[in-house]
Design a protein around this motif. Structure first.
Motif, PDB file in Angstrom:
ATOM      1  N   ASP A 278      26.447  26.825  45.968  1.00  0.00           N
ATOM      2  CA  ASP A 278      27.675  26.370  46.620  1.00  0.00           C
ATOM      3  C   ASP A 278      28.066  27.388  47.693  1.00  0.00           C
ATOM      4  O   ASP A 278      28.423  28.528  47.378  1.00  0.00           O
ATOM      5  CB  ASP A 278      28.786  26.241  45.577  1.00  0.00           C
ATOM      6  N   PRO A 279      28.025  26.992  48.985  1.00  0.00           N
ATOM      7  CA  PRO A 279      28.312  27.941  50.068  1.00  0.00           C
ATOM      8  C   PRO A 279      29.710  28.562  49.978  1.00  0.00           C
ATOM      9  O   PRO A 279      29.878  29.743  50.284  1.00  0.00           O
ATOM     10  CB  PRO A 279      28.174  27.110  51.344  1.00  0.00           C
ATOM     11  N   GLU A 280      30.700  27.794  49.571  1.00  0.00           N
ATOM     12  CA  GLU A 280      32.061  28.336  49.469  1.00  0.00           C
ATOM     13  C   GLU A 280      32.141  29.384  48.357  1.00  0.00           C
ATOM     14  O   GLU A 280      32.736  30.439  48.523  1.00  0.00           O
ATOM     15  CB  GLU A 280      33.064  27.207  49.215  1.00  0.00           C
ATOM     16  N   LYS A 281      31.528  29.069  47.232  1.00  0.00           N
ATOM     17  CA  LYS A 281      31.510  30.012  46.124  1.00  0.00           C
ATOM     18  C   LYS A 281      30.728  31.275  46.522  1.00  0.00           C
ATOM     19  O   LYS A 281      31.149  32.391  46.202  1.00  0.00           O
ATOM     20  CB  LYS A 281      30.865  29.366  44.895  1.00  0.00           C
ATOM     21  N   ALA A 282      29.635  31.101  47.241  1.00  0.00           N
ATOM     22  CA  ALA A 282      28.834  32.245  47.693  1.00  0.00           C
ATOM     23  C   ALA A 282      29.677  33.151  48.598  1.00  0.00           C
ATOM     24  O   ALA A 282      29.611  34.385  48.486  1.00  0.00           O
ATOM     25  CB  ALA A 282      27.579  31.764  48.419  1.00  0.00           C
ATOM     26  N   LYS A 283      30.477  32.553  49.475  1.00  0.00           N
ATOM     27  CA  LYS A 283      31.333  33.348  50.359  1.00  0.00           C
ATOM     28  C   LYS A 283      32.369  34.134  49.556  1.00  0.00           C
ATOM     29  O   LYS A 283      32.676  35.280  49.881  1.00  0.00           O
ATOM     30  CB  LYS A 283      32.027  32.454  51.388  1.00  0.00           C
ATOM     31  N   GLN A 284      32.919  33.519  48.520  1.00  0.00           N
ATOM     32  CA  GLN A 284      33.894  34.212  47.680  1.00  0.00           C
ATOM     33  C   GLN A 284      33.241  35.393  46.947  1.00  0.00           C
ATOM     34  O   GLN A 284      33.824  36.471  46.858  1.00  0.00           O
ATOM     35  CB  GLN A 284      34.515  33.249  46.671  1.00  0.00           C
ATOM     36  N   VAL A 285      32.028  35.171  46.443  1.00  0.00           N
ATOM     37  CA  VAL A 285      31.302  36.247  45.756  1.00  0.00           C
ATOM     38  C   VAL A 285      30.975  37.364  46.751  1.00  0.00           C
ATOM     39  O   VAL A 285      31.132  38.545  46.437  1.00  0.00           O
ATOM     40  CB  VAL A 285      30.024  35.700  45.082  1.00  0.00           C
ATOM     41  N   GLN A 286      30.571  36.996  47.945  1.00  0.00           N
ATOM     42  CA  GLN A 286      30.275  38.000  48.971  1.00  0.00           C
ATOM     43  C   GLN A 286      31.528  38.813  49.313  1.00  0.00           C
ATOM     44  O   GLN A 286      31.449  40.027  49.517  1.00  0.00           O
ATOM     45  CB  GLN A 286      29.710  37.339  50.226  1.00  0.00           C
ATOM     46  N   ALA A 287      32.670  38.160  49.358  1.00  0.00           N
ATOM     47  CA  ALA A 287      33.924  38.872  49.643  1.00  0.00           C
ATOM     48  C   ALA A 287      34.235  39.872  48.528  1.00  0.00           C
ATOM     49  O   ALA A 287      34.680  40.992  48.794  1.00  0.00           O
ATOM     50  CB  ALA A 287      35.070  37.880  49.820  1.00  0.00           C
ATOM     51  N   ILE A 288      33.992  39.479  47.291  1.00  0.00           N
ATOM     52  CA  ILE A 288      34.234  40.385  46.170  1.00  0.00           C
ATOM     53  C   ILE A 288      33.284  41.574  46.243  1.00  0.00           C
ATOM     54  O   ILE A 288      33.699  42.725  46.053  1.00  0.00           O
ATOM     55  CB  ILE A 288      34.107  39.637  44.826  1.00  0.00           C
ATOM     56  N   VAL A 289      32.021  41.317  46.544  1.00  0.00           N
ATOM     57  CA  VAL A 289      31.053  42.411  46.678  1.00  0.00           C
ATOM     58  C   VAL A 289      31.486  43.349  47.806  1.00  0.00           C
ATOM     59  O   VAL A 289      31.414  44.571  47.679  1.00  0.00           O
ATOM     60  CB  VAL A 289      29.628  41.869  46.901  1.00  0.00           C
ATOM     61  N   SER A 290      31.975  42.788  48.893  1.00  0.00           N
ATOM     62  CA  SER A 290      32.481  43.625  49.995  1.00  0.00           C
ATOM     63  C   SER A 290      33.653  44.483  49.541  1.00  0.00           C
ATOM     64  O   SER A 290      33.753  45.660  49.920  1.00  0.00           O
ATOM     65  CB  SER A 290      32.905  42.754  51.180  1.00  0.00           C
ATOM     66  N   ASP A 291      34.533  43.905  48.722  1.00  0.00           N
ATOM     67  CA  ASP A 291      35.653  44.678  48.179  1.00  0.00           C
ATOM     68  C   ASP A 291      35.152  45.824  47.299  1.00  0.00           C
ATOM     69  O   ASP A 291      35.682  46.936  47.356  1.00  0.00           O
ATOM     70  CB  ASP A 291      36.594  43.782  47.374  1.00  0.00           C
ATOM     71  N   ILE A 292      34.136  45.550  46.498  1.00  0.00           N
ATOM     72  CA  ILE A 292      33.572  46.582  45.631  1.00  0.00           C
ATOM     73  C   ILE A 292      32.974  47.705  46.481  1.00  0.00           C
ATOM     74  O   ILE A 292      33.213  48.886  46.221  1.00  0.00           O
ATOM     75  CB  ILE A 292      32.509  45.981  44.679  1.00  0.00           C
ATOM     76  N   VAL A 293      32.234  47.338  47.502  1.00  0.00           N
ATOM     77  CA  VAL A 293      31.622  48.345  48.373  1.00  0.00           C
ATOM     78  C   VAL A 293      32.699  49.162  49.072  1.00  0.00           C
ATOM     79  O   VAL A 293      32.581  50.396  49.182  1.00  0.00           O
ATOM     80  CB  VAL A 293      30.659  47.680  49.376  1.00  0.00           C
ATOM     81  N   SER A 294      33.770  48.520  49.499  1.00  0.00           N
ATOM     82  CA  SER A 294      34.871  49.257  50.131  1.00  0.00           C
ATOM     83  C   SER A 294      35.483  50.258  49.161  1.00  0.00           C
ATOM     84  O   SER A 294      35.793  51.398  49.546  1.00  0.00           O
ATOM     85  CB  SER A 294      35.956  48.293  50.613  1.00  0.00           C
ATOM     86  N   GLU A 295      35.663  49.847  47.920  1.00  0.00           N
ATOM     87  CA  GLU A 295      36.195  50.756  46.901  1.00  0.00           C
ATOM     88  C   GLU A 295      35.265  51.950  46.695  1.00  0.00           C
ATOM     89  O   GLU A 295      35.714  53.089  46.582  1.00  0.00           O
ATOM     90  CB  GLU A 295      36.395  50.034  45.561  1.00  0.00           C
ATOM     91  N   VAL A 296      33.960  51.687  46.656  1.00  0.00           N
ATOM     92  CA  VAL A 296      32.993  52.762  46.444  1.00  0.00           C
ATOM     93  C   VAL A 296      33.011  53.727  47.628  1.00  0.00           C
ATOM     94  O   VAL A 296      33.000  54.949  47.441  1.00  0.00           O
ATOM     95  CB  VAL A 296      31.579  52.185  46.215  1.00  0.00           C
ATOM     96  N   LYS A 297      33.070  53.192  48.833  1.00  0.00           N
ATOM     97  CA  LYS A 297      33.122  54.056  50.024  1.00  0.00           C
ATOM     98  C   LYS A 297      34.382  54.914  50.016  1.00  0.00           C
ATOM     99  O   LYS A 297      34.326  56.126  50.260  1.00  0.00           O
ATOM    100  CB  LYS A 297      33.093  53.217  51.302  1.00  0.00           C
ATOM    101  N   GLN A 298      35.512  54.283  49.736  1.00  0.00           N
ATOM    102  CA  GLN A 298      36.780  55.017  49.703  1.00  0.00           C
ATOM    103  C   GLN A 298      36.752  56.077  48.602  1.00  0.00           C
ATOM    104  O   GLN A 298      37.199  57.208  48.803  1.00  0.00           O
ATOM    105  CB  GLN A 298      37.936  54.048  49.483  1.00  0.00           C
ATOM    106  N   SER A 299      36.208  55.743  47.458  1.00  0.00           N
ATOM    107  CA  SER A 299      36.113  56.685  46.356  1.00  0.00           C
ATOM    108  C   SER A 299      35.221  57.864  46.733  1.00  0.00           C
ATOM    109  O   SER A 299      35.529  59.014  46.384  1.00  0.00           O
ATOM    110  CB  SER A 299      35.560  55.989  45.118  1.00  0.00           C
ATOM    111  N   GLY A 300      34.142  57.588  47.421  1.00  0.00           N
ATOM    112  CA  GLY A 300      33.258  58.663  47.858  1.00  0.00           C
ATOM    113  C   GLY A 300      33.972  59.639  48.774  1.00  0.00           C
ATOM    114  O   GLY A 300      33.818  60.863  48.639  1.00  0.00           O
ATOM    115  N   GLN A 301      34.768  59.105  49.683  1.00  0.00           N
ATOM    116  CA  GLN A 301      35.526  59.973  50.585  1.00  0.00           C
ATOM    117  C   GLN A 301      36.559  60.788  49.805  1.00  0.00           C
ATOM    118  O   GLN A 301      36.729  61.983  50.038  1.00  0.00           O
ATOM    119  CB  GLN A 301      36.212  59.162  51.684  1.00  0.00           C
ATOM    120  N   GLN A 302      37.232  60.146  48.874  1.00  0.00           N
ATOM    121  CA  GLN A 302      38.227  60.860  48.070  1.00  0.00           C
ATOM    122  C   GLN A 302      37.572  61.951  47.224  1.00  0.00           C
ATOM    123  O   GLN A 302      38.111  63.055  47.095  1.00  0.00           O
ATOM    124  CB  GLN A 302      38.995  59.870  47.190  1.00  0.00           C
TER     125      GLN A 302
END
Length: 163
Positions: free
Chosen positions: A55-79
């Motif tokens: 499901d393309p819409e569901k895939a986009k939502q999952v991709q957004a969550i993965v992007s959020d996770i990566v952002s958290e990891v990047k921010q945590s690395g800087q901290q």
């Protein structure tokens, strides 16, 4: 035990996307190398999601969550780097007290726990979007990707016997 394995898998996927395992050791530390490696890892993860979530819409939502996770990891690395810098500076002070070190270490550990909890929440949010079959297909795809990187790290350089 299965949920723990899935959580570990998610953390490894995020770690792979940021670690730059696709590049030779040390290459990610050159100017722009880490960003390139993270972008390449994210591209691979996003492609795996598109392949395994029909499901393309569901895939986009999952991709957004993965992007959020990566952002958290990047921010945590800087901290984390900031906390380490504080420890280095404190270590240089002759008069530094144990309490000053403990305060920084407490802040570092509290930050890690906060980030881990947030990532865990995002993991369950992503799981709620997927069926058991989609989750398994995505987990299997990520495991294949991870094992390819793990092989490169444990087995030496590709195409070079004995390394």
């Amino acid at each position: 035990m299965g949920k723990l394995n899935q959580l570990v898998l998610l953390f490894v996927v995020v770690w792979i996307s940021l670690a730059g395992c696709a590049r030779p050791y040390g290459a990610a530390h050159h100017s722009g190398g880490m960003d390139y490696a993270a972008d390449r890892g994210m591209t691979e993860v996003m492609a795996q999601i598109e392949k395994t979530v029909p499901d393309p819409e569901k895939a986009k939502q999952v991709q957004a969550i993965v992007s959020d996770i990566v952002s958290e990891v990047k921010q945590s690395g800087q901290q984390t780097r900031d906390y380490h810098r504080q420890l280095y500076e404190l270590n240089a002070k002759y008069e530094a007290t144990p309490e000053e070190f403990v305060k920084i270490l407490d802040n570092l550990n509290n930050n890690r726990m906060r980030v881990a909890s947030k990532i865990l929440g995002l993991r369950f949010k992503m799981k709620e979007l997927l069926t058991a079959q989609e989750w398994k297909a995505l987990s299997d795809a990520m495991d294949r990707t991870r094992s390819r990187y793990r092989h490169d790290r444990e087995g030496g350089s590709e195409g070079k016997p004995g390394t």
